[in-house]
Design a protein around this motif. Structure first.
Motif, PDB file in Angstrom:
ATOM      1  N   UNK A  99     100.849  63.259 -62.755  1.00 57.04           N
ATOM      2  CA  UNK A  99     100.498  64.634 -63.184  1.00 57.04           C
ATOM      3  C   UNK A  99      98.898  64.528 -62.473  1.00 57.04           C
ATOM      4  N   UNK A 100      98.623  63.170 -62.445  1.00 59.99           N
ATOM      5  CA  UNK A 100      97.062  63.120 -62.328  1.00 59.99           C
ATOM      6  C   UNK A 100      97.650  62.813 -60.973  1.00 59.99           C
ATOM      7  N   UNK A 101      98.165  62.069 -59.960  1.00 60.21           N
ATOM      8  CA  UNK A 101      97.653  62.114 -59.283  1.00 60.21           C
ATOM      9  C   UNK A 101      98.942  62.858 -58.296  1.00 60.21           C
ATOM     10  N   UNK A 102      99.333  63.833 -59.095  1.00 55.56           N
ATOM     11  CA  UNK A 102      99.162  64.847 -57.610  1.00 55.56           C
ATOM     12  C   UNK A 102      97.703  65.982 -58.314  1.00 55.56           C
ATOM     13  N   UNK A 103      97.256  65.765 -58.913  1.00 52.69           N
ATOM     14  CA  UNK A 103      95.971  66.165 -58.871  1.00 52.69           C
ATOM     15  C   UNK A 103      95.367  66.027 -58.202  1.00 52.69           C
ATOM     16  N   UNK A 104      94.881  64.748 -57.482  1.00 55.23           N
ATOM     17  CA  UNK A 104      94.423  63.956 -56.957  1.00 55.23           C
ATOM     18  C   UNK A 104      94.492  64.689 -55.283  1.00 55.23           C
ATOM     19  N   UNK A 105      96.314  65.009 -55.438  1.00 55.02           N
ATOM     20  CA  UNK A 105      96.688  64.798 -53.792  1.00 55.02           C
ATOM     21  C   UNK A 105      96.288  66.479 -53.246  1.00 55.02           C
ATOM     22  N   UNK A 106      95.382  66.310 -52.067  1.00 60.90           N
ATOM     23  CA  UNK A 106      95.179  67.700 -51.879  1.00 60.90           C
ATOM     24  C   UNK A 106      95.862  68.393 -50.955  1.00 60.90           C
ATOM     25  N   UNK A 107      96.980  67.858 -50.594  1.00 58.96           N
ATOM     26  CA  UNK A 107      98.533  68.188 -49.424  1.00 58.96           C
ATOM     27  C   UNK A 107      99.409  69.460 -50.757  1.00 58.96           C
ATOM     28  N   UNK A 108      99.200  69.594 -52.084  1.00 57.52           N
ATOM     29  CA  UNK A 108      99.670  70.763 -52.558  1.00 57.52           C
ATOM     30  C   UNK A 108      98.630  71.566 -53.794  1.00 57.52           C
ATOM     31  N   UNK A 109      99.198  72.795 -54.593  1.00 54.78           N
ATOM     32  CA  UNK A 109      98.415  73.677 -55.196  1.00 54.78           C
ATOM     33  C   UNK A 109      99.497  73.570 -56.404  1.00 54.78           C
ATOM     34  N   UNK A 110      99.070  72.827 -57.986  1.00 55.19           N
ATOM     35  CA  UNK A 110      99.757  73.198 -59.219  1.00 55.19           C
ATOM     36  C   UNK A 110      99.618  74.543 -59.345  1.00 55.19           C
ATOM     37  N   UNK A 111     100.445  74.656 -59.671  1.00 52.22           N
ATOM     38  CA  UNK A 111     100.608  77.166 -60.203  1.00 52.22           C
ATOM     39  C   UNK A 111     100.879  76.823 -61.718  1.00 52.22           C
ATOM     40  N   UNK A 112     101.929  75.968 -61.762  1.00 48.21           N
ATOM     41  CA  UNK A 112     101.673  75.384 -63.772  1.00 48.21           C
ATOM     42  C   UNK A 112     102.276  74.519 -64.198  1.00 48.21           C
ATOM     43  N   UNK A 113     101.874  73.709 -65.231  1.00 47.16           N
ATOM     44  CA  UNK A 113     102.620  72.726 -65.698  1.00 47.16           C
ATOM     45  C   UNK A 113     103.727  73.382 -67.009  1.00 47.16           C
ATOM     46  N   UNK A 114     104.554  73.056 -66.856  1.00 44.84           N
ATOM     47  CA  UNK A 114     105.401  72.767 -68.009  1.00 44.84           C
ATOM     48  C   UNK A 114     105.262  71.705 -68.594  1.00 44.84           C
ATOM     49  N   UNK A 115     105.757  71.804 -70.361  1.00 45.12           N
ATOM     50  CA  UNK A 115     105.990  70.327 -71.049  1.00 45.12           C
ATOM     51  C   UNK A 115     106.582  70.765 -72.057  1.00 45.12           C
ATOM     52  N   UNK A 116     107.018  69.737 -72.900  1.00 49.52           N
ATOM     53  CA  UNK A 116     106.895  69.682 -74.105  1.00 49.52           C
ATOM     54  C   UNK A 116     106.776  70.539 -75.036  1.00 49.52           C
ATOM     55  N   UNK A 117     107.330  71.836 -76.789  1.00 55.90           N
ATOM     56  CA  UNK A 117     106.751  72.284 -77.639  1.00 55.90           C
ATOM     57  C   UNK A 117     105.645  70.900 -78.577  1.00 55.90           C
ATOM     58  N   UNK A 118     104.765  71.496 -78.988  1.00 51.75           N
ATOM     59  CA  UNK A 118     104.315  70.585 -79.802  1.00 51.75           C
ATOM     60  C   UNK A 118     105.029  69.913 -80.683  1.00 51.75           C
TER      61      UNK A 118
END
Length: 311
Positions: A11-30
């Protein structure tokens, strides 16, 4: 879509990539964690909170409303890495480009939950990361991109995990660049070469000293840090066996032809390690942790537990 540290790195790599926009993050419940059973957020959630992204944590995707909420985001693509939830076909069909998964093996080898540990346990020299187009099967989709990496003879599941997570981050960015430019090819997996990497069980951490030292070393490395490699030590056969957890060590010299120690015998210190007899060689461990006690180096264990046995 991801949960543990491996997914956070991706996810950190995606965050540093200008070619995409992250519209939401899905992860397991706490999940409850530790002695106090305090609910702890996933590594992915912690990172997403820092970035201010929208976070969703469904228990599963069996509910139509949960699927509809995802569809309402109108994503172009779902990126999945160690999410830990099954995605039904209704979810895989939401995005025009489907869902792609960052998998820590060279598919079709080691499909399943524990590819890193199984590669080490098998004594493989190479593994890698595969970017795969997800389908309804277990890691059976088309291969979009793959890179191999060398497994060092002293790599543990922990160190190899970190290397593969970093590689997965680089590779997902390359895959998205290729997708954007229309250069992402799909290659079907060869089913005849498929293997399955089953989830680890705690009992798999037990070391069998009747095996060659290389196999013992592979198991110790594969089980570090979880569930940990261990064995039961009972030198006099009269007391309750003592469970000893060991950290990965190194392969030592061959056993002598005469007065050959029995497998599992701790013969004492050797080069600052505890030397334990395997089928063919000594295995040298830097420290052991008796059940309920703190870890002890070779000298401390020899002066303590072993001297009491000699007495």
């Amino acid at each position: 879509m991801g949960t543990p540290e491996f997914a956070r790195v991706v996810l950190e790599a995606l965050a540093g990539f200008d070619g995409c926009e992250i519209v939401a993050v899905y992860t397991q419940p706490d999940r409850p964690c530790g002695r106090g059973q305090v609910c702890k957020p996933s590594e992915v959630k912690v990172f997403a909170l820092e970035k201010g992204w929208e976070i969703r944590q469904p228990l599963n995707f069996r509910n139509e409303d949960t699927v509809a909420e995802l569809a309402a985001l109108r994503p172009d693509l779902l990126v999945v890495a160690a999410y830990g939830l099954i995605l039904p076909q209704s979810v895989l069909d939401i995005a025009p480009n489907g869902a792609i998964n960052v998998h820590s093996s060279l598919l079709p080898k080691y499909r399943g939950a524990a590819p890193i540990q199984r590669a080490i346990l098998s004594g493989d020299d190479f593994t890698g990361v595969t970017i795969m187009q997800m389908d309804k099967g277990m890691d059976t989709g088309d291969i979009l991109l793959a890179r191999a990496t060398y497994i060092d003879m002293n790599d543990t599941a922990e160190t190899l995990h970190d290397d593969l997570a970093a590689l997965g981050g680089r590779l997902i960015v390359e895959a998205l660049e290729r997708l954007r430019d229309g250069r992402l090819l799909r290659v079907k997996q060869d089913e005849s070469k498929a293997t399955y990497a089953a989830k680890l069980e705690k009992s798999e951490g037990e070391l069998d000293w009747t095996r060659p030292a290389q196999e013992v070393h592979n198991r110790a490395r594969a089980m570090h840090p979880w569930p940990g490699a261990y064995f039961f030590w009972n030198p006099d056969g009269r007391t309750e066996p003592l469970r000893l957890t060991v950290v990965p060590g190194e392969i030592g010299p061959e056993l002598p032809e005469e007065n050959r120690p029995a497998p599992g015998t701790i013969v004492g210190e050797m080069d600052g390690h505890l030397a334990i007899a395997c089928a063919d060689r000594y295995y040298l461990v830097p420290s052991v942790k008796p059940a309920g006690k703190k870890a002890m180096d070779a000298a401390a264990f020899s002066c303590g537990y072993m001297s009491r046995c000699r007495d």
